[in-house]
Design an enzyme around this catalytic site. Sequence first.
Site, PDB file in Angstrom:
ATOM      1  N   HIS A 232      19.063 -11.529 -27.120  1.00 31.05           N
ATOM      2  CA  HIS A 232      18.755 -11.759 -25.702  1.00 31.05           C
ATOM      3  C   HIS A 232      19.839 -11.200 -24.786  1.00 31.05           C
ATOM      4  O   HIS A 232      21.001 -11.590 -24.893  1.00 31.05           O
ATOM      5  CB  HIS A 232      18.628 -13.265 -25.481  1.00 31.05           C
ATOM      6  CG  HIS A 232      18.232 -13.656 -24.104  1.00 31.05           C
ATOM      7  ND1 HIS A 232      18.979 -14.488 -23.320  1.00 31.05           N
ATOM      8  CD2 HIS A 232      17.143 -13.320 -23.376  1.00 31.05           C
ATOM      9  CE1 HIS A 232      18.372 -14.672 -22.164  1.00 31.05           C
ATOM     10  NE2 HIS A 232      17.257 -13.975 -22.166  1.00 31.05           N
TER      11      HIS A 232
ATOM     12  N   GLU B 143      16.780  -7.519 -25.963  1.00 29.58           N
ATOM     13  CA  GLU B 143      16.059  -7.798 -24.710  1.00 29.58           C
ATOM     14  C   GLU B 143      16.966  -7.408 -23.559  1.00 29.58           C
ATOM     15  O   GLU B 143      18.206  -7.486 -23.670  1.00 29.58           O
ATOM     16  CB  GLU B 143      15.729  -9.289 -24.652  1.00 29.58           C
ATOM     17  CG  GLU B 143      14.794  -9.709 -23.545  1.00 29.58           C
ATOM     18  CD  GLU B 143      15.455 -10.258 -22.296  1.00 29.58           C
ATOM     19  OE1 GLU B 143      14.729 -10.685 -21.379  1.00 29.58           O
ATOM     20  OE2 GLU B 143      16.724 -10.261 -22.225  1.00 29.58           O
TER      21      GLU B 143
ATOM     22  N   ASP C 114      17.044  -6.835 -18.850  1.00 31.86           N
ATOM     23  CA  ASP C 114      16.442  -7.092 -17.539  1.00 31.86           C
ATOM     24  C   ASP C 114      16.665  -5.867 -16.668  1.00 31.86           C
ATOM     25  O   ASP C 114      17.794  -5.371 -16.572  1.00 31.86           O
ATOM     26  CB  ASP C 114      17.113  -8.301 -16.881  1.00 31.86           C
ATOM     27  CG  ASP C 114      17.023  -9.542 -17.740  1.00 31.86           C
ATOM     28  OD1 ASP C 114      15.960 -10.166 -17.767  1.00 31.86           O
ATOM     29  OD2 ASP C 114      18.028  -9.875 -18.410  1.00 31.86           O
TER      30      ASP C 114
ATOM     31  N   HIS D 177      20.681  -8.989 -14.941  1.00 35.73           N
ATOM     32  CA  HIS D 177      19.768 -10.139 -14.902  1.00 35.73           C
ATOM     33  C   HIS D 177      19.565 -10.716 -13.510  1.00 35.73           C
ATOM     34  O   HIS D 177      18.443 -10.882 -13.045  1.00 35.73           O
ATOM     35  CB  HIS D 177      20.269 -11.247 -15.837  1.00 35.73           C
ATOM     36  CG  HIS D 177      19.394 -12.455 -15.823  1.00 35.73           C
ATOM     37  ND1 HIS D 177      19.572 -13.497 -14.932  1.00 35.73           N
ATOM     38  CD2 HIS D 177      18.300 -12.777 -16.552  1.00 35.73           C
ATOM     39  CE1 HIS D 177      18.639 -14.410 -15.133  1.00 35.73           C
ATOM     40  NE2 HIS D 177      17.859 -14.003 -16.111  1.00 35.73           N
TER      41      HIS D 177
ATOM     42  N   GLU E  97      12.431  -6.383 -19.842  1.00 37.16           N
ATOM     43  CA  GLU E  97      11.870  -7.278 -18.824  1.00 37.16           C
ATOM     44  C   GLU E  97      11.970  -6.655 -17.445  1.00 37.16           C
ATOM     45  O   GLU E  97      13.063  -6.299 -16.977  1.00 37.16           O
ATOM     46  CB  GLU E  97      12.597  -8.634 -18.820  1.00 37.16           C
ATOM     47  CG  GLU E  97      11.977  -9.556 -17.766  1.00 37.16           C
ATOM     48  CD  GLU E  97      12.607 -10.925 -17.641  1.00 37.16           C
ATOM     49  OE1 GLU E  97      13.374 -11.331 -18.546  1.00 37.16           O
ATOM     50  OE2 GLU E  97      12.320 -11.595 -16.634  1.00 37.16           O
TER      51      GLU E  97
HETATM   52  O1  G3P Z   1      13.198 -12.812 -22.801  1.00 37.87           O
HETATM   53  C1  G3P Z   1      13.071 -14.076 -22.256  1.00 37.87           C
HETATM   54  C2  G3P Z   1      14.081 -14.416 -21.208  1.00 37.87           C
HETATM   55  O2  G3P Z   1      14.903 -13.318 -20.966  1.00 37.87           O
HETATM   56  C3  G3P Z   1      13.517 -14.891 -19.948  1.00 37.87           C
HETATM   57  O3  G3P Z   1      14.438 -15.513 -19.124  1.00 37.87           O
HETATM   58  O4  G3P Z   1      15.992 -15.660 -17.255  1.00 37.87           O
HETATM   59  O5  G3P Z   1      16.822 -14.980 -19.465  1.00 37.87           O
HETATM   60  O6  G3P Z   1      15.448 -13.426 -18.118  1.00 37.87           O
HETATM   61  P1  G3P Z   1      15.730 -14.850 -18.479  1.00 37.87           P
HETATM   62 CA    CA Z   2      15.291 -11.539 -19.499  1.00 31.90          CA
END
Ligand code: G3P
Ligand code: CA
Length: 290
Positions: free
Chosen positions: A40, A67, A69, A82, A150
Amino acid sequence: MYARAIAATTTALLGTATLLTPTSDARVGDVRARPAVVAHRGASAYAPENTLPAVDTAARLGFSWVENDVQRTKDGELVVIHDDNLKRTTNAEEVFPGRAPWKVKDFTAAEIARLDAGSWFGPAYAGTRVPTLKQYLRRLDLNHEKLLLELKNPELYPGIEQQTLKLLGNEGWLGGRYSGRLIVQSFDAGSLRTVHDLKPALTTGFLGTPAKAELPGYARFADLVNPSHRKLTKGYVTAAHALTGPHGRHLRVFTWTVNDADTARSVARYDVDGIISNKPDLVRAALNGR
Ligand code: G3P
Ligand code: CA
């Protein structure tokens, strides 16, 4: 599985690089194994989130899925970060006093490239930069990694869906050898539907926990539904698996953000398809020992 050394010469351009060494067991981090384990924001418990060292660390630990953002600068560069502002994960307040509230969308790419995105995490990461999405994709390529991308706060960035897909296409991520290596996800159902309409072949994931009765509607444009582990039940996973997504597979479930062994074992018993974690190694150990 993947033996790789990141050339030190890329460090100046891309930020702090990590020497990557072979790992003995990457199967749990691979999509072929269930559940897949996703690092993550990169392996964000061990390196500053959403940076190149974070994805290098994930690779070094043996995890192929990461993962991130994606957001956009004032002058239209896609960057990996993020929060919608720069305060928590960079030294923007220090470098640009008087620019409150330090929103990503109010800074140019050149300004953001000046920021230190590593010192907040630890002195070893001083000088790490906020990567552009292009830099980030190229590092994943070097590391043979896979991406759960994301679209963060897409309502702030009109057209970010088209722009992101264009970059992914330009960088070679939309076909051929990248098949099975990319999932685009968002909390914003409209944004995700746009992605699906623009690139129907692409795998997509909706972040959230729609009511079970609403899942068939999501299964028209999403291959995955990705809930917080706090809202997850075995019945929810079963309900998702009973449906068929846009590509003829069952609606899959990747849950987040699982950072302890007990929760990892619980959600694995629910039969989730993926576990998203800041500590993917801890999740792997928990699953191997269950
Ligand atoms: O991939 C799931 C997660 O990233 C969603 O929440 O706030 O960490 O972007 P956040
Ligand atoms: Ca995320």
